[in-house]
Design a protein around this motif. Structure first.
Motif, PDB file in Angstrom:
ATOM      1  N   GLY A 633       0.989  -1.176  -0.156  1.00 33.92           N
ATOM      2  CA  GLY A 633      -0.029   0.501  -0.122  1.00 33.92           C
ATOM      3  C   GLY A 633       0.624   1.236   0.221  1.00 33.92           C
ATOM      4  O   GLY A 633       2.168   1.298  -0.465  1.00 33.92           O
ATOM      5  N   HIS A 634       0.155   2.167   0.513  1.00 32.70           N
ATOM      6  CA  HIS A 634       1.051   3.372   0.386  1.00 32.70           C
ATOM      7  C   HIS A 634       1.991   3.768   1.128  1.00 32.70           C
ATOM      8  O   HIS A 634       3.004   4.510   0.925  1.00 32.70           O
ATOM      9  N   SER A 635       2.045   2.898   2.398  1.00 30.40           N
ATOM     10  CA  SER A 635       3.416   2.673   3.371  1.00 30.40           C
ATOM     11  C   SER A 635       3.442   1.732   3.880  1.00 30.40           C
ATOM     12  O   SER A 635       3.043   0.469   3.760  1.00 30.40           O
ATOM     13  N   ALA A 636       4.903   1.476   4.254  1.00 26.53           N
ATOM     14  CA  ALA A 636       5.094  -0.200   4.518  1.00 26.53           C
ATOM     15  C   ALA A 636       4.122  -0.702   5.468  1.00 26.53           C
ATOM     16  O   ALA A 636       4.290  -1.867   5.512  1.00 26.53           O
ATOM     17  N   ASP A 637       3.986   0.228   6.801  1.00 28.28           N
ATOM     18  CA  ASP A 637       3.062  -0.103   7.646  1.00 28.28           C
ATOM     19  C   ASP A 637       1.053  -0.104   6.914  1.00 28.28           C
ATOM     20  O   ASP A 637       1.214  -1.297   8.152  1.00 28.28           O
ATOM     21  N   VAL A 638       1.620  -0.877   6.235  1.00 27.69           N
ATOM     22  CA  VAL A 638      -0.012  -1.160   5.532  1.00 27.69           C
ATOM     23  C   VAL A 638       0.310  -2.383   4.732  1.00 27.69           C
ATOM     24  O   VAL A 638      -0.563  -2.903   3.916  1.00 27.69           O
ATOM     25  N   GLY A 639       1.688  -3.271   4.198  1.00 29.29           N
ATOM     26  CA  GLY A 639       1.811  -3.653   3.486  1.00 29.29           C
ATOM     27  C   GLY A 639       2.383  -4.975   4.247  1.00 29.29           C
ATOM     28  O   GLY A 639       2.803  -4.958   5.364  1.00 29.29           O
ATOM     29  N   PHE A 640       1.477  -6.370   3.693  1.00 31.37           N
ATOM     30  CA  PHE A 640       2.283  -8.193   4.680  1.00 31.37           C
ATOM     31  C   PHE A 640       2.163  -9.019   3.277  1.00 31.37           C
ATOM     32  O   PHE A 640       1.439  -9.171   2.244  1.00 31.37           O
ATOM     33  N   ILE A 641       3.101  -9.592   3.250  1.00 31.86           N
ATOM     34  CA  ILE A 641       2.747 -10.585   2.938  1.00 31.86           C
ATOM     35  C   ILE A 641       2.270 -11.748   3.455  1.00 31.86           C
ATOM     36  O   ILE A 641       2.400 -12.191   4.676  1.00 31.86           O
ATOM     37  N   MET A 642       1.198 -12.824   3.408  1.00 31.74           N
ATOM     38  CA  MET A 642       0.637 -14.260   4.204  1.00 31.74           C
ATOM     39  C   MET A 642       1.296 -15.227   4.088  1.00 31.74           C
ATOM     40  O   MET A 642       1.860 -15.970   2.948  1.00 31.74           O
ATOM     41  N   ALA A 643       1.790 -15.680   5.323  1.00 32.35           N
ATOM     42  CA  ALA A 643       1.539 -16.879   5.017  1.00 32.35           C
ATOM     43  C   ALA A 643       1.008 -18.274   5.787  1.00 32.35           C
ATOM     44  O   ALA A 643      -0.241 -17.525   6.473  1.00 32.35           O
ATOM     45  N   SER A 644       0.905 -19.265   6.097  1.00 30.70           N
ATOM     46  CA  SER A 644      -0.383 -19.856   6.668  1.00 30.70           C
ATOM     47  C   SER A 644      -0.725 -19.562   7.776  1.00 30.70           C
ATOM     48  O   SER A 644      -2.331 -19.540   8.173  1.00 30.70           O
ATOM     49  N   ASP A 645       0.352 -18.992   8.539  1.00 29.31           N
ATOM     50  CA  ASP A 645      -1.109 -18.658   9.850  1.00 29.31           C
ATOM     51  C   ASP A 645      -0.554 -17.366  10.338  1.00 29.31           C
ATOM     52  O   ASP A 645      -0.867 -16.413  11.624  1.00 29.31           O
ATOM     53  N   ALA A 646       0.229 -16.682   9.879  1.00 30.32           N
ATOM     54  CA  ALA A 646       0.804 -14.745  10.368  1.00 30.32           C
ATOM     55  C   ALA A 646       1.103 -14.257   8.665  1.00 30.32           C
ATOM     56  O   ALA A 646       0.940 -14.680   7.833  1.00 30.32           O
ATOM     57  N   VAL A 647       0.876 -13.384   9.666  1.00 29.06           N
ATOM     58  CA  VAL A 647       1.002 -12.136   8.024  1.00 29.06           C
ATOM     59  C   VAL A 647       2.470 -11.716   8.338  1.00 29.06           C
ATOM     60  O   VAL A 647       3.040 -11.492   9.543  1.00 29.06           O
ATOM     61  N   LEU A 648       2.897 -11.219   7.376  1.00 26.25           N
ATOM     62  CA  LEU A 648       5.141 -11.069   7.522  1.00 26.25           C
ATOM     63  C   LEU A 648       4.793 -10.249   6.840  1.00 26.25           C
ATOM     64  O   LEU A 648       4.423  -9.290   6.035  1.00 26.25           O
ATOM     65  N   ASP A 649       5.419  -8.733   7.655  1.00 27.25           N
ATOM     66  CA  ASP A 649       4.894  -7.094   7.038  1.00 27.25           C
ATOM     67  C   ASP A 649       6.257  -7.391   6.879  1.00 27.25           C
ATOM     68  O   ASP A 649       7.574  -7.640   7.086  1.00 27.25           O
ATOM     69  N   VAL A 650       6.837  -5.480   7.184  1.00 30.73           N
ATOM     70  CA  VAL A 650       8.303  -5.452   5.887  1.00 30.73           C
ATOM     71  C   VAL A 650       8.726  -5.608   7.222  1.00 30.73           C
ATOM     72  O   VAL A 650      10.600  -6.135   6.988  1.00 30.73           O
ATOM     73  N   ASN A 651       8.545  -5.007   8.536  1.00 30.03           N
ATOM     74  CA  ASN A 651       9.837  -5.406   9.427  1.00 30.03           C
ATOM     75  C   ASN A 651       9.961  -6.637   9.974  1.00 30.03           C
ATOM     76  O   ASN A 651      11.094  -7.209   9.916  1.00 30.03           O
ATOM     77  N   ASP A 652       8.764  -7.537   9.632  1.00 31.15           N
ATOM     78  CA  ASP A 652       9.234  -9.091   9.950  1.00 31.15           C
ATOM     79  C   ASP A 652      10.740  -9.641   8.695  1.00 31.15           C
ATOM     80  O   ASP A 652      11.296 -10.495   9.236  1.00 31.15           O
ATOM     81  N   PHE A 653      10.809  -9.016   7.627  1.00 35.82           N
ATOM     82  CA  PHE A 653      11.187  -9.714   6.803  1.00 35.82           C
ATOM     83  C   PHE A 653      12.933  -8.649   6.603  1.00 35.82           C
ATOM     84  O   PHE A 653      13.835  -9.657   6.651  1.00 35.82           O
ATOM     85  N   GLU A 654      13.207  -7.249   7.356  1.00 38.08           N
ATOM     86  CA  GLU A 654      13.707  -6.855   7.571  1.00 38.08           C
ATOM     87  C   GLU A 654      14.471  -7.600   8.921  1.00 38.08           C
ATOM     88  O   GLU A 654      15.742  -8.883   8.872  1.00 38.08           O
ATOM     89  N   ARG A 655      13.777  -8.256   9.927  1.00 37.99           N
ATOM     90  CA  ARG A 655      14.041  -9.732  11.172  1.00 37.99           C
ATOM     91  C   ARG A 655      14.801 -10.410  10.696  1.00 37.99           C
ATOM     92  O   ARG A 655      15.738 -11.456  10.914  1.00 37.99           O
ATOM     93  N   ILE A 656      13.726 -11.149   9.470  1.00 40.82           N
ATOM     94  CA  ILE A 656      13.952 -12.452   9.498  1.00 40.82           C
ATOM     95  C   ILE A 656      15.288 -12.892   8.484  1.00 40.82           C
ATOM     96  O   ILE A 656      16.272 -13.922   8.472  1.00 40.82           O
ATOM     97  N   PHE A 657      15.813 -11.339   7.801  1.00 39.87           N
ATOM     98  CA  PHE A 657      17.040 -11.705   7.146  1.00 39.87           C
ATOM     99  C   PHE A 657      17.658 -11.062   7.573  1.00 39.87           C
ATOM    100  O   PHE A 657      18.993 -10.043   6.561  1.00 39.87           O
ATOM    101  N   SER A 658      18.339 -11.572   8.537  1.00 34.88           N
ATOM    102  CA  SER A 658      18.943 -10.059   9.429  1.00 34.88           C
ATOM    103  C   SER A 658      19.802 -11.474   9.983  1.00 34.88           C
ATOM    104  O   SER A 658      20.793 -11.222  10.737  1.00 34.88           O
ATOM    105  N   SER A 659      20.143 -12.378   9.773  1.00 31.96           N
ATOM    106  CA  SER A 659      20.746 -13.669  10.217  1.00 31.96           C
ATOM    107  C   SER A 659      22.879 -13.155   9.688  1.00 31.96           C
ATOM    108  O   SER A 659      22.475 -12.579   8.431  1.00 31.96           O
ATOM    109  N   ALA A 660      23.377 -13.229  10.338  1.00 33.15           N
ATOM    110  CA  ALA A 660      24.710 -13.566   9.787  1.00 33.15           C
ATOM    111  C   ALA A 660      25.359 -13.996   9.149  1.00 33.15           C
ATOM    112  O   ALA A 660      25.995 -13.504   7.746  1.00 33.15           O
TER     113      ALA A 660
END
Length: 763
Positions: A633-660
């Motif tokens: 949408g018009h800003s990151a806080d209204v954007g998301f991708i669906m997993a089967s049990d939860a929605v993944l927002d932009v901050n989730d992607f930042e955290r998930i892809f932040s491993s060493a």
């Protein structure tokens, strides 16, 4: 009468001062309180010093410093009453930073801390400002009324509340209220406080056009007379007068006053005010036909603005980019002047062309920061010029000015400029029409496409062909983000038939080095039927459903919270949502990819948030392909991708892809094959770039609108097959896949193949 473009420019400059008006109101209201705490001997010394330092940092616009200092004040507060005061100031800081929910919570805490009547007036006024910013006008008016009751008997506090209240009135009522208030200010004995209030009153009156000019002039003149002891107050008064004279086209008088104001601002080290004054000086000198001197002033304004960037609020009152709508004109006017100067030389001065492009790039960086919700949301700018990565790649850099479209085209070390006399509002309307025509497979899509080909490529293409260019990378501006470059039509052929196309949100935002990543293991995550996530869908998804049902996005976005909540609680409605969320083509898409790629699959119930995070964290995948519902949408806080049990927002992607492991070897390609963007919203396409930036992936592939399952599955399969051919870049693989769909008579309309865009590293 002023020319229309002068009126528009004046309106933008007025918009840029609104936060200054709010600030003046708040600090006029709280000035006495600061003085009290600075002089009182009854409070703890550390607390008093910390609180005073924090409020001064806030007044200087140093929001991040103020935030840290006032948080420390809350921690060291010796009494609950002191803690409430510090919380109030902290709330004001969050308000100035546009953290409205945090501001509201802290101001409620301050009000509930059993403050004095005067303190209650202060925090109620600040809370009213927050509620007004959130669109709750009636609530705000009620809070202002409560604040006036509490301020009764305190002339200064009462005047400050009234000034804040006046902002919510209509123009005629506002002028009447300001005129009534002007006489009452003479009764305030403390001159610095009276000067601040006069500056606030003058700033508000100056936004009312010719009717308010006399009141504004008198207010600024009085503030100048009584504010001589304070360089900052004197500078603000002189700046106000200079602004009035500029509006009346009394340019030399305005320049003289502006110069005096600049001297005073330099004495007080008021960077925010210096930025405004340098900007005005540039405008005045340009209007006086002194371009070289104007260019120097604009460059100084740019320098001041870059120093202030971390503390500039991310969002403005209308929800649009604070830079594009308010401070962006500094950069855009500087770029315009640079391009004008470059064109006066033969051949054109390439250094000035580069400086103009780099200046506009600062707007793009700030717009992305706005989209992501923080001034620290982006990595450091990349220094590798993207046009130098491949001799057969052209970088198209359109710049939308109010009355024309400029396109800077770079191939290798060459940079050329092309211009078209077309108004910005014409481009905006045409971009929305073209995007809608493609989405709806309208019969006039090619006609609109031909028009855009004329604007963006027709004059450029002979040069590109002479250089054997085979790839176009677009760095789109504003409404051009809605344009599917591959679908532009020259009357006989689509751009796709001659060029591979990619997109970049900016020259320096995404990593675009030429080193190729290994095409190793792929993680495929697909959801063809909805799981438990359907019980926790955010409201934006329901709005997206409404938009997808061919309702206008703006109408869908206006759905009230109560209506959305009612939908969310309706079991039958949720069941119908689950039915509509079925993506039968995902099964085929995943199956085809399994036959094509070295892979691991998370399908339906296996595609959970925790499992996805675990797999990504292993660092084993160079490609991540997600076939699931998503909304950008018009800003990151209204954007998301669906997993089967939860929605993944932009901050989730930042955290998930932040491993060493991923820091050392980022994912090369993130594909989102079933996302959709908001119709007609030129900020929504930033979502794909935003996810790429937050995830630190080298590139992302997605679509501007939903496409049929069968066409998507065919395109994705063709894309990956081409990508795994030796020597094939991502952008060339995408072109081959799009051409295969174009040549399929079932899917030859651009609706089916044009929306797929590659963002970031195209090599």
């Amino acid at each position: 009468m002023k020319p229309a473009n002068q009126k528009k420019a004046g309106a933008k400059r007025a918009a840029a001062t609104r936060f200054a008006i709010l600030a003046a109101c708040l600090f006029a209201l709280f000035a006495a309180q600061v003085s009290f705490y600075a002089s009182a001997g009854q409070t703890d010394g550390d607390f008093t010093a910390t609180l005073t330092a924090g409020t001064r940092q806030l007044q200087a616009g140093q929001f991040h410093l103020a935030l840290d200092t006032l948080q420390a004040a809350v921690r060291v507060a010796p009494t609950p009453a002191d803690s409430a005061v510090a919380s109030g100031w902290l709330g004001v800081t969050h308000y100035r930073m546009r953290h409205l929910n945090a501001a509201e919570d802290l101001l409620h805490k301050a009000i509930s801390g059993d403050p004095s009547a005067a303190d209650q007036a202060r925090w109620l006024t600040a809370l009213a400002d927050v509620r007004a910013s959130l669109g709750a006008r009636d609530e705000a008016l009620d809070l202002y009324r409560q604040a006036r009751v509490k301020a009764r008997g305190d002339l200064e506090a009462d005047a400050a509340v009234r000034l804040a209240h006046v902002r919510l009135l209509g123009a005629t009522a506002r002028l009447d209220a300001l005129q009534a208030l002007a006489g009452d200010l003479d009764s305030i004995s403390l001159e610095p406080s009276r000067a601040r209030l006069l500056l606030n009153l003058g700033a508000q009156a100056s936004t009312l056009g010719e009717r308010g000019e006399r009141l504004a002039y008198d207010s600024f003149a009085k503030a100048r007379r009584i504010g001589t002891a304070s360089p900052r107050l004197n500078a603000e008064a002189l700046a106000g007068l200079a602004g009035l004279y500029e509006g009346q086209r009394r340019l030399r008088e305005a320049l003289q006053l502006n110069g005096e104001a600049r001297q005073q601002a330099e004495r007080s080290e008021a960077g925010d005010l210096l930025m405004e004054l340098e900007w005005r000086e540039g405008r005045l000198l340009r209007a006086l036909n002194q371009p070289r001197e104007a260019l120097a002033a604009y460059r100084r304004a740019r320098q001041q603005l870059e120093l202030l960037r971390p503390d500039i609020p991310v969002e403005y009152h209308d929800g649009r980019s604070s830079f594009r709508e308010t401070l962006g004109p500094i950069y855009l006017e500087l770029a315009d002047l640079l391009l004008q100067q470059a064109g006066m030389e033969a051949p054109p001065n390439v250094a000035l062309l580069h400086e103009a492009r780099d200046t506009v790039e600062l707007i793009k960086r700030s717009e992305m920061e706005d989209y992501l919700g923080g001034r620290c949301a982006l990595p450091r700018p990349k220094r590798t010029p993207i046009e130098s990565l491949d001799a057969r790649t052209a970088v198209l850099y359109p710049i939308i000015f109010p009355e024309r479209l400029d396109i800077l085209v770079a191939v290798g070390d060459q940079l050329k400029r092309y211009s078209h006399a077309v108004r910005a509002n014409t481009l905006q309307a045409s971009a929305v029409r073209f995007s809608t025509a493609l989405r709806e497979q309208a019969p006039d899509a090619n006609q609109l496409s031909r028009q855009w080909y004329g604007w963006l490529l027709e004059s450029v293409e002979p040069w590109l062909r002479s250089l054997n260019v085979d790839t176009l990378v677009m760095v789109p501006d504003g409404a051009i983000r809605l344009i599917a470059l591959a679908a532009l039509f020259d009357g006989q052929h689509y751009v796709l038939e001659h060029y591979a196309t990619a997109t970049s949100p900016g020259l320096s935002l995404l990593e675009s080095d030429a080193s190729g990543a290994q095409k190793a293991q792929t993680l495929i995550a697909g959801m063809s039927t909805a799981g438990p996530v359907v019980e926790n869908l955010p409201p934006v998804f329901f709005r997206a459903l409404a938009a997808q049902s061919r309702k206008d996005w703006d109408d869908a976005d206006a759905l009230g919270a109560k209506e959305l909540e009612s939908w969310a609680q309706d079991r039958d409605f949720r069941a119908s949502v689950a039915e509509r969320m079925v993506l039968p083509g995902v099964e085929r898409e995943v199956h085809e990819l399994e036959q094509t790629l070295p892979h691991k699959v998370l399908r339906n119930d296996a595609f959970t948030r925790s499992r996805f995070e675990q797999e990504i964290g292993s660092g084993e995948y160079s490609i991540v392909h997600i076939a699931s519902h998503g909304v950008l949408g018009h800003s990151a806080d209204v954007g998301f991708i669906m997993a089967s049990d939860a929605v993944l927002d932009v901050n989730d992607f930042e955290r998930i892809f932040s491993s060493a492991r991923l820091q050392r070897r980022p994912v090369d390609l993130l594909t989102l094959s079933a996302c959709q963007t908001a119709v007609g919203d030129d900020r929504a396409p930033l979502g794909l770039s935003g996810i790429a930036l937050k995830s630190r992936v080298r590139s992302a592939l997605g679509s501007l609108w939903p496409v049929s399952d069968e066409a998507t599955a065919d395109l994705m399969t063709a894309f990956y097959r081409a990508l795994y051919q030796p020597g094939t870049s991502k952008v060339q693989a995408l072109r081959r896949a799009q051409l295969a769909i174009l040549r399929d008579t079932r899917f030859s309309h651009p609706f089916f193949w044009a929306p797929f865009i590659l963002v970031g590293n195209w090599l």
